[in-house]
Scaffold this motif. Structure first.
Motif, PDB file in Angstrom:
ATOM      1  N   VAL A 194      -8.166 -18.265  -8.688  1.00  0.00           N
ATOM      2  CA  VAL A 194      -9.643 -18.211  -8.207  1.00  0.00           C
ATOM      3  C   VAL A 194     -10.024 -19.816  -7.722  1.00  0.00           C
ATOM      4  N   ASN A 195      -9.828 -20.715  -8.543  1.00  0.00           N
ATOM      5  CA  ASN A 195     -10.159 -22.056  -7.921  1.00  0.00           C
ATOM      6  C   ASN A 195      -9.494 -22.468  -6.789  1.00  0.00           C
ATOM      7  N   TYR A 196      -8.283 -22.123  -6.680  1.00  0.00           N
ATOM      8  CA  TYR A 196      -7.701 -22.374  -5.478  1.00  0.00           C
ATOM      9  C   TYR A 196      -8.317 -21.999  -4.306  1.00  0.00           C
ATOM     10  N   ILE A 197      -8.406 -20.450  -4.300  1.00  0.00           N
ATOM     11  CA  ILE A 197      -9.085 -19.816  -3.218  1.00  0.00           C
ATOM     12  C   ILE A 197     -10.677 -20.437  -3.209  1.00  0.00           C
ATOM     13  N   TYR A 198     -11.300 -20.764  -4.226  1.00  0.00           N
ATOM     14  CA  TYR A 198     -12.630 -21.102  -3.752  1.00  0.00           C
ATOM     15  C   TYR A 198     -12.612 -22.681  -3.109  1.00  0.00           C
ATOM     16  N   GLY A 199     -11.538 -23.466  -3.393  1.00  0.00           N
ATOM     17  CA  GLY A 199     -11.522 -24.885  -2.943  1.00  0.00           C
ATOM     18  C   GLY A 199     -11.010 -24.880  -1.420  1.00  0.00           C
ATOM     19  N   ASN A 200     -10.906 -23.540  -0.797  1.00  0.00           N
ATOM     20  CA  ASN A 200     -10.598 -23.255   0.805  1.00  0.00           C
ATOM     21  C   ASN A 200     -11.757 -22.446   1.384  1.00  0.00           C
ATOM     22  N   VAL A 201     -12.692 -21.897   0.670  1.00  0.00           N
ATOM     23  CA  VAL A 201     -13.753 -21.161   1.304  1.00  0.00           C
ATOM     24  C   VAL A 201     -14.907 -22.188   1.899  1.00  0.00           C
ATOM     25  N   ILE A 202     -15.600 -21.336   2.627  1.00  0.00           N
ATOM     26  CA  ILE A 202     -16.750 -22.080   3.018  1.00  0.00           C
ATOM     27  C   ILE A 202     -17.780 -22.518   2.065  1.00  0.00           C
ATOM     28  N   ASP A 203     -18.281 -23.726   2.070  1.00  0.00           N
ATOM     29  CA  ASP A 203     -19.532 -24.179   1.268  1.00  0.00           C
ATOM     30  C   ASP A 203     -19.474 -23.707  -0.117  1.00  0.00           C
ATOM     31  N   VAL A 204     -18.239 -23.603  -0.801  1.00  0.00           N
ATOM     32  CA  VAL A 204     -18.251 -23.356  -2.132  1.00  0.00           C
ATOM     33  C   VAL A 204     -17.377 -24.240  -3.074  1.00  0.00           C
ATOM     34  N   SER A 205     -18.023 -24.745  -4.262  1.00  0.00           N
ATOM     35  CA  SER A 205     -17.399 -25.737  -4.771  1.00  0.00           C
ATOM     36  C   SER A 205     -16.504 -24.658  -5.727  1.00  0.00           C
ATOM     37  N   PRO A 206     -14.948 -25.374  -6.237  1.00  0.00           N
ATOM     38  CA  PRO A 206     -14.366 -24.572  -7.184  1.00  0.00           C
ATOM     39  C   PRO A 206     -14.922 -24.664  -8.521  1.00  0.00           C
ATOM     40  N   LEU A 207     -14.361 -23.388  -9.433  1.00  0.00           N
ATOM     41  CA  LEU A 207     -14.923 -23.369 -10.442  1.00  0.00           C
ATOM     42  C   LEU A 207     -14.373 -24.461 -11.554  1.00  0.00           C
ATOM     43  N   VAL A 208     -15.022 -24.921 -12.747  1.00  0.00           N
ATOM     44  CA  VAL A 208     -14.633 -25.852 -13.388  1.00  0.00           C
ATOM     45  C   VAL A 208     -14.210 -25.725 -14.762  1.00  0.00           C
TER      46      VAL A 208
END
Length: 209
Positions: A194-208
Motif C-alpha cells: 500500500v505504501n509503495y502504491i501511495y508513493g506513486n499516486v497523485i498528491d498523496v504521501s505514503p503511509l508511515v
C-alpha cells in the motif's frame, strides 16, 4: 446482529464478509502495527531501530512487552520471521510476495507446515483489485479481500481497509498453522505494498509505520 455491529464499529468493511468470523485483526498506528489475535491477546510489530547492525532484524514482534520474534526484510524474494532477534534463531516462517500484472499475492510459509497462498486482493465493492497501476487516491482507497488457499482448498481470508486518514486496517480468518508473528509479517507485507502504491499516486504521501 451484535457481531456485525461490532465489526462496523471497528471500521472494518462488512459488505462482503465471509461467513467465518475474524480470528486476526491489525491496525496501523504511529508506533507500528497493533495486532489483535482474539481472546484478549494483543501484540505489536515495530521497527527494530533506525540504526541496525548487520544481521539484526528490520522489525520485532512483541507481546506483553516481551520480544517474541524478529522479521528480516530486504531480501528481494521473501521476509523471514525468526523466534528472536538473532539471524541464527529458529525459523518461524517466511512471507513470499509475488505480482501478476501489478497485483499482489502472498505465499505464507510456516516452518514445518504447509504453505498457504492468497489470491490477489479484490475490492469488496465496485470491482478491481489492489493494483500498482492505481494513479489516484480515489482509485486506491477502499476495502480489499484475498482468499487463503492450502492444498487446493480454501483455508480462510485476509482483508485490508485502506484509508489514509485512519491508517490501514486488517482482519482475517487465518489457519491455526500460522503463528501470530507470521500473521503480523503478512499484514506488514500488504502494508508495504500500500505504501509503495501511495508513493506513486497523485498528491498523496505514503503511509508511515
Amino acid at each position: 446482529m451484535i457481531l456485525i455491529g461490532a465489526i462496523v464499529g471497528c471500521g472494518i468493511a462488512t459488505a462482503t464478509l465471509p461467513a467465518s468470523a475474524a480470528t486476526f485483526s491489525a491496525r496501523e498506528t504511529s508506533r507500528g502495527l497493533l495486532i489483535d489475535r482474539g481472546g484478549g491477546a494483543t501484540g505489536k510489530l515495530t521497527s527494530y531501530g533506525w540504526f541496525r547492525r548487520p544481521g539484526e532484524p528490520t522489525f520485532v514482534y512483541r507481546e506483553g512487552g516481551k520480544t517474541v520474534a524478529g522479521v528480516w526484510e530486504g531480501s528481494p524474494d521473501a521476509a523471514v520471521v525468526r523466534s528472536g532477534t538473532s539471524d541464527k534463531a529458529p525459523l518461524i516462517g517466511r512471507i513470499v510476495p509475488s505480482w501478476k500484472d501489478g497485483k499482489l499475492s502472498l505465499t505464507i510459509e510456516p516452518a514445518g507446515g504447509a504453505a498457504v497462498q492468497t489470491t490477489v486482493f479484490e475490492r469488496a465493492s465496485g470491482g478491481g483489485a489492489l493494483d500498482r497501476s492505481a494513479s489516484t487516491r480515489e482509485a486506491l482507497e477502499g476495502s480489499y479481500r484475498a482468499t487463503l488457499q492450502a492444498g487446493g482448498k480454501d483455508a480462510g481470508w485476509l482483508s485490508v481497509d485502506i484509508n489514509p486518514e485512519g491508517g490501514a486496517r486488517f482482519s482475517g480468518d487465518l489457519p491455526a498453522s500460522i503463528p501470530p508473528a507470521l500473521a503480523a509479517a503478512a499484514a506488514a507485507a500488504v502494508e508495504d505494498e500500500v505504501n509503495y502504491i501511495y508513493g506513486n499516486v497523485i498528491d498523496v504521501s505514503p503511509l508511515v509505520r
